[in-house]
Design a protein around this motif. Structure first.
Motif: not given
Lengths: 458, 458
Positions: A2, A7-9, A11, A92, A110, A381-384, B14, B73, B77, B80-81, B110, B112, B151, B155, B182
């Motif tokens: 944290a 940041p995670y993303k 933009y 992650c 996306n 772990v990353e979701g996508i 974020e 928290e 986190e 944020k993904m 946006n 998965t 998902m 995680y 997953y």
């Protein structure tokens, strides 16, 4: 985690989006070899190319001196619908790998087309519209390119005719329906609608088609119709040019946080994504301003860079397109039914081929099951849920991060995540069920198709 | 278009993401009626609920006085993904409709899982993990909830057991494979693994299952295993609470540009997305600080708000869950095979039911083919291929924008675009082929199922 400043993303603002594409050929001392006219053996002229491609795209194809080419306002407006795309810090994944490396990926999935293909599709559709054309023809294998082009044509009100390799047409009905939803007409290839198609069907009535055949049909269909041109989703230099929005955005995003990538990784089929991602960084390397390691990742089943020859060859099996000097396995090479349909191409972009030949880029090949293992690990772990093609880059990014774990090096790794795998669940099912195999062509198989390459050009 | 100050996509930083969920019940003078224990007819206690749900979630379910509840928290986190999600200004759609209205949509597709479901899935998985549980059970129909929960469990390293309605299990093999990727285990329902399932299979060996049956199996499976609890993706007040990240982000994003929506529109099945989107705005309305029009859009084939009764009813057909006071068509109502699987539920969130009953929210029902026409129109100009569920909101947003065209009003319309339709291409195919029908239950059909509602509670 944290407390990290990144940041995670990451933009960018719309105002930070590139206003010009970058043409890496301008910074190459030794340029890629010119396209040749197969009947004359001489460099193809703009006029000859204009019978097949839009005029402005022909200019871009042949221009190897302008470093920057303006992105027309209308294309930039469209880009804003789904760009800037994020650079994601894979916190992650890093944590799971327990690596000191920092992993970043530029995510191009996306948008509804689900991949980076839209970046060039919208440009090609725009120039077709500007030229006053009625429509365009193309081929599609896995379906990502066809989907992207359908969206782009729908936006500009152009007719879109897609020749879809018959086995994909039958196995991927959902891809087909996405294209139809965007108003495209889809023809399974080979078809009765073209001379090439009829000839092939006569000879092989049960064939499920091939990319090479679909290209030939699409080219024929374009020439047979007033106001139509043919468009292509990879391999060509114009496509790499459009795809540099990926690399330009990635570079700007990382620079905002003072991050300089040490290793840049991308999957390589025809080269559109890899070329787009690495071009701006490669430019710096070519100009001696910075150094980077570039890694092209190809499937072991279709290893054009790692096991092919750097010679002039046909881009399609129908041999109607110009000859291109490239790393190739021979246009008669039939790759196995690897699930990464987007990487089943016998050749490679001439730009990337030349850069690789000059030793400016590395290449590795990876096996299918190890790619899906990486895809699954990443997804959890990353979701996508990554596309099989993109997962080639994930595989090597993980391998490099694990190498850093051994050496303790805090390298910055950037890879291109070109798209999502929603339409590739058959492949995931095979992997989940433990039924996925690997296929590596033998030296003999490759020697046979290499032996059939025509002896043209230098 | 290019001179507008409002970007295509409004992304928050974020740091601007909400740190608390908003509990709209706290600002309601007349609260939603309490859940009742079906065997005693009395309000269900926290202890009773804790046998089925995680303790912290039970607290949230029963808390109708705390206006804000901290988002832990770890959940922030994870958010944020894929968050903040964008508010998109639908410039292209506005242009095509030639409307003076300004259309905005909050896009939750946006990630998965492809929908907003992940917002609550990660919260529920987190609390299960905190409680030291081994895993959770759930049911899924269309598959969006099951995917999101898979998902989330992946995680946090939780076991995830999904009972998938058999017809979906067979018709949506890709959804199933995403969940398996997953790491979730998927059981077609009804199954031999539970008493409820065996009983139903004995009676109806050929049944393709129902959501109600899958719920009953999942609840039974949770109670039968040490360290397991049951989780649900909609209807419950806890789910609406988690989903308020949608509305909170949307409100912050629009406020940054000084935009106040006049009309806020969302599709409504169990109510998770609609409740999440409108809650923060509704809070202002309840406190007399601002006024908005809220429109719930439901399918004509399953019109719980527009044609149901506001009474106590069972949440599941197996009648194992507490009774809830809600707008309902009766738990025995069998909606037609509408393609918006996520909206095929006989009841509605108790919070939304109460707000609707108080006249604070409107509701309309729309027919399937008009929904898909809107979906196609939207996809072709805005790029995103919407889920059938989400497209209900698109339909009404377009209708309202066209009304503005007639009156010349420059209204701000905000709607929730809950997800993508990648796994709904069968439905799009039916529409593309002109083979999609509409189904509206007759008054008699509805009267029959309403007549079977037990006479319990006030």
């Amino acid at each position: 985690m944290a407390n990290e400043k990144i940041p995670y993303k990451i933009y960018l603002e719309e105002s930070e989006m590139p206003k010009q594409w970058y043409n890496v050929r301008a910074d190459m001392k030794k340029k890629p070899a010119p396209l040749l006219n197969p009947s004359t053996g001489k460099p193809v002229t703009a006029e000859e190319l204009s019978r097949v491609f839009c005029e402005e795209l022909v200019k871009q194809e042949l221009d190897d001196t302008s470093a920057y080419i303006d992105i027309p306002e209308e294309i930039r407006e469209f880009y804003k619908m789904y760009r800037p795309s994020p650079v994601v810090r894979a916190y992650c994944l890093e944590k799971q790998l327990d690596t000191p490396a920092k992993i970043y990926y530029k995510f191009e999935g996306n948008n509804t087309s689900g991949s980076h293909k839209l970046n060039s599709a919208i440009a090609q559709a725009y120039y077709a519209k500007q030229q006053g054309l009625k429509g365009v023809t193309t081929e599609t294998g896995a379906g990502q390119w066809g989907t992207a082009l359908s969206m782009a044509c729908s936006y500009f009100g152009l007719d879109c005719q897609v020749y879809m390799v018959k086995c994909s047409y039958e196995q991927k009905p959902f891809r087909r329906e996405v294209m139809r939803t965007y108003g495209a007409s889809i023809t399974p290839s080979p078809s009765e609608t073209t001379g090439v198609g009829r000839k092939i069907l006569e000879e092989f009535p049960d064939t499920k088609g091939s990319l090479g055949c679909a290209i030939s049909e699409a080219v024929e269909a374009a020439s047979a119709q007033e106001g139509y041109r043919y468009v292509l989703g990879s391999v060509l230099s114009q496509v790499l040019l459009h795809q540099t929005v990926i690399g330009l955005e990635a570079k700007t995003a990382l620079e905002k946080y003072g991050v300089k990538p040490d290793i840049i990784i991308g999957c390589a089929g025809g080269g559109s994504n890899l070329g787009g991602l690495i071009s701006p960084f490669m430019g710096e390397k070519l100009r001696g301003e910075a150094d980077y390691r570039f890694i092209a990742v190809e499937p072991a089943s279709c290893p054009s860079l790692t096991r092919g020859k750097y010679v002039y060859d046909f881009c399609d099996t129908g041999k109607v397109c110009p000859l291109q000097k490239m790393y190739t396995l021979g246009s008669s090479f039939m790759p196995s039914a690897n699930h990464a349909g987007g990487l089943r191409y016998h050749g490679m972009s001439s730009v990337l081929s030349e850069l690789y030949d000059q030793g400016l880029m590395e290449a590795v090949s990876v096996e299918q099951t190890s790619v899906f293992a990486a895809a699954q690990q990443f997804a959890r772990v990353e979701g996508i849920l990554p596309a099989p093609e993109s997962s080639h880059a994930i595989r090597v990014a993980i391998d490099e991060a694990l190498r850093c774990k051994e050496t303790g090096e805090e390298k910055n790794i950037l890879f291109g995540l070109t798209g999502t795998g929603y339409f590739d669940m058959y492949a995931y099912a095979a992997f989940n069920d433990g039924k996925m195999g690997d296929y590596i062509p033998t030296d003999e198989e490759i020697a046979v198709s290499l032996g059939r390459i025509p002896n043209i050009g230098d």
